[in-house]
Motif scaffolding. Structure first.
Motif, PDB file in Angstrom:
ATOM      1  N   GLU A  32       0.857  -1.204   0.000  1.00 46.92           N
ATOM      2  CA  GLU A  32       0.000   0.000   0.000  1.00 46.92           C
ATOM      3  C   GLU A  32       0.882   1.239   0.000  1.00 46.92           C
ATOM      4  N   GLN A  33       0.450   2.263  -0.747  1.00 44.22           N
ATOM      5  CA  GLN A  33       1.260   3.486  -0.842  1.00 44.22           C
ATOM      6  C   GLN A  33       0.352   4.706  -0.985  1.00 44.22           C
ATOM      7  N   GLU A  34       0.566   5.691  -0.137  1.00 41.28           N
ATOM      8  CA  GLU A  34      -0.158   6.958  -0.317  1.00 41.28           C
ATOM      9  C   GLU A  34       0.357   7.647  -1.555  1.00 41.28           C
ATOM     10  N   ALA A  35      -0.555   8.280  -2.303  1.00 41.98           N
ATOM     11  CA  ALA A  35      -0.130   8.847  -3.594  1.00 41.98           C
ATOM     12  C   ALA A  35      -0.705  10.240  -3.815  1.00 41.98           C
ATOM     13  N   ASP A  36       0.145  11.112  -4.374  1.00 43.20           N
ATOM     14  CA  ASP A  36      -0.324  12.432  -4.805  1.00 43.20           C
ATOM     15  C   ASP A  36      -0.633  12.416  -6.310  1.00 43.20           C
ATOM     16  N   ALA A  37       0.054  11.546  -7.035  1.00 44.44           N
ATOM     17  CA  ALA A  37      -0.128  11.530  -8.492  1.00 44.44           C
ATOM     18  C   ALA A  37       0.074  10.121  -9.032  1.00 44.44           C
ATOM     19  N   ILE A  38      -0.677   9.822 -10.101  1.00 44.10           N
ATOM     20  CA  ILE A  38      -0.538   8.519 -10.781  1.00 44.10           C
ATOM     21  C   ILE A  38      -0.160   8.832 -12.233  1.00 44.10           C
ATOM     22  N   ILE A  39       0.948   8.291 -12.688  1.00 41.60           N
ATOM     23  CA  ILE A  39       1.342   8.522 -14.085  1.00 41.60           C
ATOM     24  C   ILE A  39       1.248   7.188 -14.830  1.00 41.60           C
ATOM     25  N   LEU A  40       0.357   7.154 -15.804  1.00 40.31           N
ATOM     26  CA  LEU A  40       0.133   5.917 -16.570  1.00 40.31           C
ATOM     27  C   LEU A  40       1.145   5.846 -17.706  1.00 40.31           C
ATOM     28  N   CYS A  41       2.128   4.962 -17.542  1.00 41.38           N
ATOM     29  CA  CYS A  41       3.108   4.769 -18.621  1.00 41.38           C
ATOM     30  C   CYS A  41       2.712   3.475 -19.314  1.00 41.38           C
ATOM     31  N   THR A  42       1.516   3.477 -19.842  1.00 41.68           N
ATOM     32  CA  THR A  42       0.881   2.258 -20.316  1.00 41.68           C
ATOM     33  C   THR A  42       0.875   2.152 -21.840  1.00 41.68           C
ATOM     34  N   GLY A  43       1.750   2.894 -22.477  1.00 41.06           N
ATOM     35  CA  GLY A  43       1.961   2.709 -23.909  1.00 41.06           C
ATOM     36  C   GLY A  43       0.980   3.476 -24.788  1.00 41.06           C
ATOM     37  N   TYR A  44       1.075   3.176 -26.073  1.00 45.55           N
ATOM     38  CA  TYR A  44       0.369   3.958 -27.098  1.00 45.55           C
ATOM     39  C   TYR A  44      -0.371   3.037 -28.068  1.00 45.55           C
ATOM     40  N   LEU A  45      -1.289   3.654 -28.827  1.00 46.08           N
ATOM     41  CA  LEU A  45      -2.045   2.901 -29.838  1.00 46.08           C
ATOM     42  C   LEU A  45      -1.523   3.217 -31.236  1.00 46.08           C
ATOM     43  N   HIS A  46      -1.434   2.203 -32.085  1.00 41.44           N
ATOM     44  CA  HIS A  46      -1.244   2.460 -33.522  1.00 41.44           C
ATOM     45  C   HIS A  46      -2.603   2.954 -34.003  1.00 41.44           C
ATOM     46  N   HIS A  47      -2.666   4.202 -34.359  1.00 37.68           N
ATOM     47  CA  HIS A  47      -3.966   4.833 -34.566  1.00 37.68           C
ATOM     48  C   HIS A  47      -3.944   5.588 -35.892  1.00 37.68           C
TER      49      HIS A  47
END
Ligand SMILES: Cc1cc2nc3c(=O)[nH]c(=O)nc-3n(C[C@H](O)[C@H](O)[C@H](O)COP(=O)(O)OP(=O)(O)OC[C@H]3O[C@@H](n4cnc5c(N)ncnc54)[C@H](O)[C@@H]3O)c2cc1C
Ligand SMILES: NC(=O)c1ccc[n+]([C@@H]2O[C@H](COP(=O)([O-])OP(=O)(O)OC[C@H]3O[C@@H](n4cnc5c(N)ncnc54)[C@H](OP(=O)(O)O)[C@@H]3O)[C@@H](O)[C@H]2O)c1
Length: 446
Positions: free
Chosen positions: A259-274
């Protein structure tokens, strides 16, 4: 006269323009070329923008790079064979330059000619349709709000695939009291000074965004991986834990019980071929992989050989691979390379795809993409470059990262074009806060 449309003036589109320019210099008659780019200047992702969301015309911003971004691989692995770093900077420079330095280098060789005249800036291609004979392209001149239609014999899609973020949702996000963003919108790590940051993902963005936040003073950085951890020896204040389960208020709860208290969440979850501008029959559908199917030699669309895609692979190799693709594509367009029959195309694609599916570790992946690039290189007159040295450099770089993720950017490599050995940078990366070209190139220590 044959007409070619190039969509995108990032590194791939510029490789394509350069390849035709080089043929013309040799006295060959080249096609008529129009390049479209929706940005107001060239360089693609390397043309940093402070903007996120949409631009002043309401068009989504393609840029994903951020302040203080440095090359994450040795520059000696991406060097152009026909334009060395030594030639551009007039002296050997260190192996891991910041973005502004690489941007300057990318533009250096194209600025020498009159290639800019071929580019329609602020022009967003909104539709490409094939009528059985040629392509009709619809584009929007964003500045003048004017729609145009043009007809082309060949289309080169060089629009990149790291501009449209893949954004998953986790339980509790709606009620999270802090900031949730994707790495596509990350611009400045200073924003997270003294904050508890959660980074989701386990690839290059997760690695570098996490390191940036740490370097610029985040209180803690917790990386949540989904399948495999990156497994580096993280410095104090950083840790890697297993997969986010949910958020409860400002608390992030992971599947390993952490468990971790958080001020910010950064989604480094990739990209779409769009490719919203392409009709369904022309659209490449793939995830981020080393050999997307349906592309002969990784470049020519299997079902229509007048449609070319550049740079659609996941990338160890970048600029010189894009060049090898562009030189190959140019020779296809100019009729110097003959495309084989359908069954041979199928066989060739299947061979590469099935090899790719068996790859198990980074060294094998480096070998795979090096072999692919070498094969392309042998098919055109792209100048000589030492791919064996590039292969070796990549593998050493991987091992440096495993040894110490904080210091791998301080190492030196030798050039596959000139052989010159990079000097060690005057300031170690972990304490180099100023990423300007001026400071980077000023080698005298003060
Ligand atoms: C955060 C980040 C960091 C990276 N760091 C490195 C690194 O250190 N080293 C490295 O080698 N590589 C790095 N890369 C990889 C990067 O993908 C390549 O270096 C390179 O930018 C790919 O070039 P490209 O031309 O394919 O695409 P892009 O650079 O994305 O350029 C595509 C161009 O197409 C234009 N475009 C898109 N759609 C349209 C349309 N419909 N109409 C008109 N124009 C359009 C865009 O405006 C853009 O200018 C990084 C990528 C990211 C996301
Ligand atoms: N110069 C630099 O320092 C720098 C910095 C950043 C990026 N880059 C470049 O940018 C490009 C893109 O890299 P990228 O890391 O953004 O994309 P990427 O390599 O495609 O990685 C996507 C990541 O997202 C993860 N992911 C996807 N869905 C998820 C979910 N629902 N939950 C958790 N994780 C999820 C994937 O994890 P799984 O493995 O579990 O699927 C993977 O780790 C690369 O070419 C890279 O070199 C360079």
């Amino acid at each position: 006269m044959t007409k070619v449309a190039i969509i995108g003036a990032g590194p791939c589109g510029l490789s394509m323009l350069r390849s035709f320019e080089q043929a013309e210099k040799k006295g060959e008659k080249i096609p008529e070329i129009v390049c479209f780019d929706k940005q107001e200047d060239w360089g693609g992702l390397w043309n940093y923008s402070w903007r996120t969301g949409s631009d002043q015309y309401g068009d989504p911003v393609p840029n994903s790079m951020y302040r203080y971004l440095w090359s994450n691989g040795p520059k000696e692995c991406l060097e152009f064979a026909d334009y060395s770093f030594d030639e551009h900077f007039g002296k050997p420079i260190p192996s891991f330059p910041p973005r502004e330095v690489l941007y300057d280098y990318i533009l250096g060789r194209v600025k020498k000619g009159n290639l800019k005249d071929k580019i329609r800036f602020n022009n967003n291609v909104t539709n490409v349709a094939y009528n059985g004979n040629n392509f009709e392209i619809t584009s929007l001149d964003k500045k003048n709000n004017k729609i145009s239609k043009d007809v082309f014999d060949y289309v080169v899609v060089s629009t990149g695939h790291f501009s449209v973020p893949f954004i998953p949702e986790y339980p509790g996000m709606k009620a999270f009291p802090g900031r949730i963003m994707h790495s596509h919108d990350f611009r400045d790590a200073e924003e997270f000074r003294d904050k508890n940051v959660i980074v989701l993902g386990s690839s290059y963005s997760a690695e570098d965004v996490a390191l940036q936040c740490h370097k610029y003073g985040a209180k803690s950085v917790t990386i949540g991986y989904r399948h495999n951890p990156m497994g580096f020896k993280w410095p104090k204040g950083m840790k890697e834990v297993f997969h986010l389960d949910r958020l409860e208020g400002n608390k992030a709860i992971f599947k390993d019980g952490h468990e971790q208290e958080a001020d910010a969440i950064i989604l480094c979850t990739g990209y779409l071929h769009h490719f919203p501008f392409l009709s369904e029959d022309l659209k490449l559908k793939t995830g981020n992989r080393l050999y997307p199917p349906m592309l002969y030699k990784g470049v020519v669309w299997q079902n229509n050989h007048k449609l070319i895609y550049l740079g659609m692979q996941d990338q160890f190799h970048t600029f010189n691979m894009f060049d090898c693709q562009a030189w190959f594509a140019r020779d296809v367009v100019m009729g110097k390379i003959k495309i084989p029959n359908n069954s041979e195309i199928e066989k060739d694609i299947n061979k590469w795809v099935s090899m790719e599916e068996k790859l198990e570790n980074p060294d094998q992946m480096i070998d795979f993409q090096t072999e692919y690039t070498k094969e392309l290189h042998d098919l055109s007159d792209y100048p000589k470059i030492d791919f064996e040295l590039i292969r070796k450099n990549f593998k050493e770089w991987e091992h440096h990262k495993v040894e110490n993720i904080m210091t791998y950017r301080n190492k030196s490599f030798s050039s596959p074009v000139t052989g010159s050995v990079a000097p060690i940078h005057h300031t170690a990366w972990e304490v180099a806060m100023d990423d300007s070209l001026k400071t980077f190139l000023n080698q005298s220590k003060n």
